[in-house]
Enzyme design. Sequence first.
Site, PDB file in Angstrom:
ATOM      1  N   ASP A   1     -12.250  -8.733 -26.819  1.00  0.00           N
ATOM      2  CA  ASP A   1     -12.213 -10.011 -27.537  1.00  0.00           C
ATOM      3  C   ASP A   1     -11.511 -10.983 -26.595  1.00  0.00           C
ATOM      4  O   ASP A   1     -10.317 -10.854 -26.328  1.00  0.00           O
ATOM      5  CB  ASP A   1     -11.454  -9.865 -28.854  1.00  0.00           C
TER       6      ASP A   1
ATOM      7  N   TRP B   1      -5.435  -9.638 -34.690  1.00  0.00           N
ATOM      8  CA  TRP B   1      -5.871 -10.840 -35.390  1.00  0.00           C
ATOM      9  C   TRP B   1      -6.319 -10.458 -36.800  1.00  0.00           C
ATOM     10  O   TRP B   1      -7.047  -9.481 -36.988  1.00  0.00           O
ATOM     11  CB  TRP B   1      -7.011 -11.492 -34.614  1.00  0.00           C
TER      12      TRP B   1
ATOM     13  N   LYS C   1     -10.735 -22.579 -27.687  1.00  0.00           N
ATOM     14  CA  LYS C   1      -9.414 -22.926 -27.187  1.00  0.00           C
ATOM     15  C   LYS C   1      -9.470 -23.575 -25.810  1.00  0.00           C
ATOM     16  O   LYS C   1      -8.952 -24.668 -25.603  1.00  0.00           O
ATOM     17  CB  LYS C   1      -8.526 -21.676 -27.135  1.00  0.00           C
TER      18      LYS C   1
END
Length: 397
Positions: free
Chosen positions: A211, A130, A246
Amino acid sequence: MFEKIVAAPDDPILGLTEEFKSDPRVEKINLGVGIYKDESGNTPVLKTVKKAETILLAKETTKSYLSISGTPEYGLAVQKLLFGNEAMVIAEKRVQTAQAPGGTGALRLAAEFIKRQLGDVKVWVSDPTWANHNGIFAAAGLSVAAYDYYNTETKDMDFAGMLEDLKTAEANDVVLLHGCCHNPTGIDLDTAQWQQLAVLCNNKNLLPMFDFAYQGFAFGVEEDAAGLRIFTDSCAELLVASSFSKNFSLYNERVGAFTIVGKTAENTATAFSQIKNIARVIYSNPPAHGAAIVTLILNNTNLRAEWEQEVTNMRVRIQEMRKQFVATLTEEGVDGNFNFIQRQNGMFSFSGLNRKQVGRLKDEFSVYIVSSGRISIAGMMRSNIGTLCKAIAAVSK
């Protein structure tokens, strides 16, 4: 004094969204930022979230500050979601959780904790990863190293390269792992690979950090925690930065958590006191509303079941768009075998498009994707996938 300041570069993802918004062309497509969209192109509020908000509104009696680490109920709900309802680390009080402003806030909190308490260790991140990972750890003054993760030739994971790189890591270094739905490749480790990696981290005395931003978007809420739980069973200490942007579609509520697991309850409590100290000087205490929604849904049997079905619906729609994307690329005559896209998990796909092709997609066809070639499958719709694939066919010739 301000005339001496040099302008900062645009963020590679959020900056792209700003550019998309200012584009006057009508038939434009934004597949850059990782936001789930339904078939109408909207990012809906989940039905369970609306129900929880109705309950909270009726019961709410104060807008007073939360504690530095958030509410205990939220922390416990996060821990059970990550490690399982009957997890020993919870029963033994070896785990503590601080609510944070989103997954990014959790990562920033983790970075400060690593720098202040572990010193000048390296943080190993996947190549690619990311875009914001490098910046977050660098901002805390940490050195960042990369381990191989993706093979551009096979369009698959380079697990052998990953192991070779991590064998060069030094004791006490931190290894950042994507819990599921690897961003940007969409390629995840299997059970055997998770186990092998846990052994390596133990043998080399490396500190694993997860993560975990997409739990439920690969195979299921419980299934997606498999890698984390393998590490929890194998490693005495680990860190987790998690997010509910999300899987609860709570993007603008900024609901995240930083969780630490220690060897003993005493070790964990001592370390957690330092985490609270860091949080105090960064944001003092976290926002309440989003975390209250998550807590209520996870602790209510009926709402929890309904929420898991909503996550399933989002996951299935993304998988269906992957299949249609591959089929339409083939129909448009784009050279290559794109079946690897169907094997990937989560919101993103590493498409293999190069920077020049990405630039042409934006300039000529109003299709916005990240310069690395990462495409947000979650932003595709049946109504725009034909236009998208025709554009990709045009820039691929």
